[in-house]
Design a protein around this motif. Sequence first.
Motif, PDB file in Angstrom:
ATOM      1  N   UNK A 268     -71.486  20.112  -1.932  1.00  0.00           N
ATOM      2  CA  UNK A 268     -71.787  20.800  -0.668  1.00  0.00           C
ATOM      3  C   UNK A 268     -70.743  21.891  -0.392  1.00  0.00           C
ATOM      4  N   UNK A 269     -69.522  21.652  -0.849  1.00  0.00           N
ATOM      5  CA  UNK A 269     -68.448  22.628  -0.655  1.00  0.00           C
ATOM      6  C   UNK A 269     -68.460  23.713  -1.725  1.00  0.00           C
ATOM      7  N   UNK A 270     -69.483  23.688  -2.595  1.00  0.00           N
ATOM      8  CA  UNK A 270     -69.596  24.749  -3.584  1.00  0.00           C
ATOM      9  C   UNK A 270     -68.830  24.528  -4.873  1.00  0.00           C
ATOM     10  N   UNK A 271     -68.285  23.335  -5.068  1.00  0.00           N
ATOM     11  CA  UNK A 271     -67.560  23.063  -6.316  1.00  0.00           C
ATOM     12  C   UNK A 271     -68.553  22.931  -7.475  1.00  0.00           C
ATOM     13  N   UNK A 272     -68.156  23.398  -8.648  1.00  0.00           N
ATOM     14  CA  UNK A 272     -69.008  23.257  -9.838  1.00  0.00           C
ATOM     15  C   UNK A 272     -68.678  21.905 -10.466  1.00  0.00           C
ATOM     16  N   UNK A 273     -69.361  20.882  -9.970  1.00  0.00           N
ATOM     17  CA  UNK A 273     -69.100  19.518 -10.443  1.00  0.00           C
ATOM     18  C   UNK A 273     -70.424  18.784 -10.595  1.00  0.00           C
ATOM     19  N   UNK A 274     -70.503  17.981 -11.642  1.00  0.00           N
ATOM     20  CA  UNK A 274     -71.721  17.223 -11.945  1.00  0.00           C
ATOM     21  C   UNK A 274     -71.364  15.749 -12.050  1.00  0.00           C
ATOM     22  N   UNK A 275     -72.238  14.897 -11.520  1.00  0.00           N
ATOM     23  CA  UNK A 275     -72.015  13.454 -11.594  1.00  0.00           C
ATOM     24  C   UNK A 275     -73.060  12.787 -12.472  1.00  0.00           C
ATOM     25  N   UNK A 276     -72.616  11.846 -13.290  1.00  0.00           N
ATOM     26  CA  UNK A 276     -73.488  11.137 -14.234  1.00  0.00           C
ATOM     27  C   UNK A 276     -73.510   9.639 -13.911  1.00  0.00           C
ATOM     28  N   UNK A 277     -74.492   9.177 -13.137  1.00  0.00           N
ATOM     29  CA  UNK A 277     -74.652   7.725 -13.039  1.00  0.00           C
ATOM     30  C   UNK A 277     -75.228   7.210 -14.359  1.00  0.00           C
ATOM     31  N   UNK A 278     -75.117   5.921 -14.586  1.00  0.00           N
ATOM     32  CA  UNK A 278     -75.635   5.362 -15.839  1.00  0.00           C
ATOM     33  C   UNK A 278     -76.690   4.297 -15.548  1.00  0.00           C
ATOM     34  N   UNK A 279     -77.460   3.975 -16.570  1.00  0.00           N
ATOM     35  CA  UNK A 279     -78.547   3.006 -16.410  1.00  0.00           C
ATOM     36  C   UNK A 279     -78.050   1.710 -15.770  1.00  0.00           C
ATOM     37  N   UNK A 280     -76.886   1.233 -16.203  1.00  0.00           N
ATOM     38  CA  UNK A 280     -76.355  -0.032 -15.676  1.00  0.00           C
ATOM     39  C   UNK A 280     -76.150   0.033 -14.169  1.00  0.00           C
ATOM     40  N   UNK A 281     -75.542   1.123 -13.698  1.00  0.00           N
ATOM     41  CA  UNK A 281     -75.259   1.267 -12.274  1.00  0.00           C
ATOM     42  C   UNK A 281     -76.489   1.530 -11.432  1.00  0.00           C
ATOM     43  N   UNK A 282     -77.561   2.034 -12.086  1.00  0.00           N
ATOM     44  CA  UNK A 282     -78.817   2.301 -11.373  1.00  0.00           C
ATOM     45  C   UNK A 282     -79.750   1.094 -11.415  1.00  0.00           C
ATOM     46  N   UNK A 283     -79.502   0.170 -12.340  1.00  0.00           N
ATOM     47  CA  UNK A 283     -80.448  -0.915 -12.570  1.00  0.00           C
ATOM     48  C   UNK A 283     -79.951  -2.313 -12.246  1.00  0.00           C
ATOM     49  N   UNK A 284     -78.639  -2.469 -12.055  1.00  0.00           N
ATOM     50  CA  UNK A 284     -78.116  -3.797 -11.730  1.00  0.00           C
ATOM     51  C   UNK A 284     -76.823  -3.626 -10.937  1.00  0.00           C
ATOM     52  N   UNK A 285     -76.136  -4.717 -10.623  1.00  0.00           N
ATOM     53  CA  UNK A 285     -74.935  -4.592  -9.788  1.00  0.00           C
ATOM     54  C   UNK A 285     -73.866  -5.600 -10.215  1.00  0.00           C
ATOM     55  N   UNK A 286     -72.739  -5.564  -9.512  1.00  0.00           N
ATOM     56  CA  UNK A 286     -71.570  -6.343  -9.915  1.00  0.00           C
ATOM     57  C   UNK A 286     -71.501  -7.752  -9.357  1.00  0.00           C
ATOM     58  N   UNK A 287     -72.567  -8.211  -8.689  1.00  0.00           N
ATOM     59  CA  UNK A 287     -72.543  -9.601  -8.212  1.00  0.00           C
ATOM     60  C   UNK A 287     -72.462 -10.566  -9.396  1.00  0.00           C
ATOM     61  N   UNK A 288     -72.883 -10.086 -10.577  1.00  0.00           N
ATOM     62  CA  UNK A 288     -72.866 -10.936 -11.781  1.00  0.00           C
ATOM     63  C   UNK A 288     -71.458 -11.389 -12.178  1.00  0.00           C
ATOM     64  N   UNK A 289     -70.419 -10.656 -11.749  1.00  0.00           N
ATOM     65  CA  UNK A 289     -69.051 -11.052 -12.124  1.00  0.00           C
ATOM     66  C   UNK A 289     -68.680 -12.416 -11.536  1.00  0.00           C
ATOM     67  N   UNK A 290     -69.416 -12.840 -10.500  1.00  0.00           N
ATOM     68  CA  UNK A 290     -69.118 -14.130  -9.857  1.00  0.00           C
ATOM     69  C   UNK A 290     -70.059 -15.233 -10.371  1.00  0.00           C
ATOM     70  N   UNK A 291     -70.850 -14.917 -11.400  1.00  0.00           N
ATOM     71  CA  UNK A 291     -71.751 -15.916 -11.982  1.00  0.00           C
ATOM     72  C   UNK A 291     -70.944 -17.085 -12.542  1.00  0.00           C
TER      73      UNK A 291
END
Length: 520
Positions: A268-291
């Motif tokens: 929004x501030x005009x910076x030339x920056x790109x973000x790459x989410x990954x399949x893991x972060x879009x498809x599941x979450x970190x609650x599994x660490x407490x399994x």
Amino acid sequence: IGPRGPLAMSRLLIRGGRVVNDDLSQVADVLVEDGVVRALGRDLLPPEGAPAGLRVIDAAGQLVLPGGIDTHTHLQFPFMGSRSVDDFHQGTKAALAGGTTMIIDFAIPQKGGSLLEAFETWRSWADPKVCCDYSLHVAVTWWSDQVKEEMKILARDKGVNSFKMFMAYRDLYMVGDKELYAAFSQCKEIGAIAQVHAENGDLIAEEAKKMLALGITGPEGHELCRPEAVEAEATLRAITIASAVNCPLYVVHVMSKSAAKVIADARRDGKVVYGEPIAAGLGTDGTHYWNKEWHHAAHYVMGPPLRPDPSTPGFLMNLLANDDLTTTGTDNCTFNTCQKALGKDDFTKIPNGVNGVEDRMSVIWEKGVHSGKMDENRFVAVTSTNAAKIFNLYPRKGRIAVGSDADIVIWDPKATRTISAKTHHQAVDFNIFEGMVCHGVPLVTISRGKVVYEAGVFNVTAGEGKFIPRKPFAEYVYQRIQQRDQTCTPVPVERAPYKGEVSKLKPKDSTVGTTMQDHP
């Protein structure tokens, strides 16, 4: 592209499908010849005198998509005392099964090691094995005049236009702010894009000691010692440094809401920056660490970790749909249970990495398109086209158009499949998306005009993929950067020189620092 043996005259007509590009969709036939798209339009007939070798695929009712580009993989990667089990053969086959026709992996030198040698090592591993096209990012894990010179050679002669800096993994790969400034400056000079793994490695190292002292040795300790504030802080720091240099920045594996917000605000501030989410972060979450099952929890360990806030995947998907985030990778870096067990008594010794190269397209279709968050055109943009533009592969890759490589997926948006380690094509013995039902199934995958995967059957041999060199100064990234250099560089103020008196400083006493009392 020279002819490749008996395939040189292969011809393919994909008939009646809905051709989906990032900017529009249209019902059209696609004629493929010698590995490239030759014609696109309604009711194409094969050219006069076409050889008997023309194969017609009926795609009526299906989508015809550009093959996926996975921007982030680590195949057969030697890491944390192990080597990831999906090698360049198995990993790229799995990619093709999932509708991905190109991967970009990472050549990572040790501190003090040659970037050029690392690049050649990775080429020597990949070239005889890859089943789909690939390219390489190169990591900068230390700084010297040699590194600076090798970056230039890689960009000029070797087809590398992206360099990754780690802000984590202290004592292994991590570089500090001074090195980041130097590396970003060189990226800008040679027309490359700077990539960062954004986490505060010093904080992580201290917090990990604290967790172990508390008796927390299991996988939950991994998330607890690197909470999302640590990712957000490093993301902002990287953006600040890149902005000072006017260098384009690409943040790999954006894993948290707070880091994603930092990127959205910077854009929004005009910076030339790109973000790459990954399949893991879009498809599941970190609650599994407490399994309660140790091995289950350990299989989700990656850096940065998945976040325990269950609203994270939906949040990231919304930002991806609305152009706050730009591309998608997987950070595919797989270790079997017995390798993960290296850290059974100490979470800092669990090899970091999860799967994704096979499931990325389906997971994003399910969570993005089927859920109504994004349309089919945005799906193509985030799984293929944007990556091709940023890494200067466009329009050869990332688009179905006359002259483009025939990397094509025939996609059934209504069909479903259930993800499972029992049926996936990867070498790893666990799947972090186990049991997820996905709408959106690749029926046929075409790589360089050859049908390589169809109805669950492969027709591809190791080494059929090719290394794709990438030129520097990608227009999509560098047009704004270069314009800003011309118009936004500060200039000194013109003023008359000062002619008045100048205070005299006493010479400092060599043993004691001067104090205010020294000046009458």
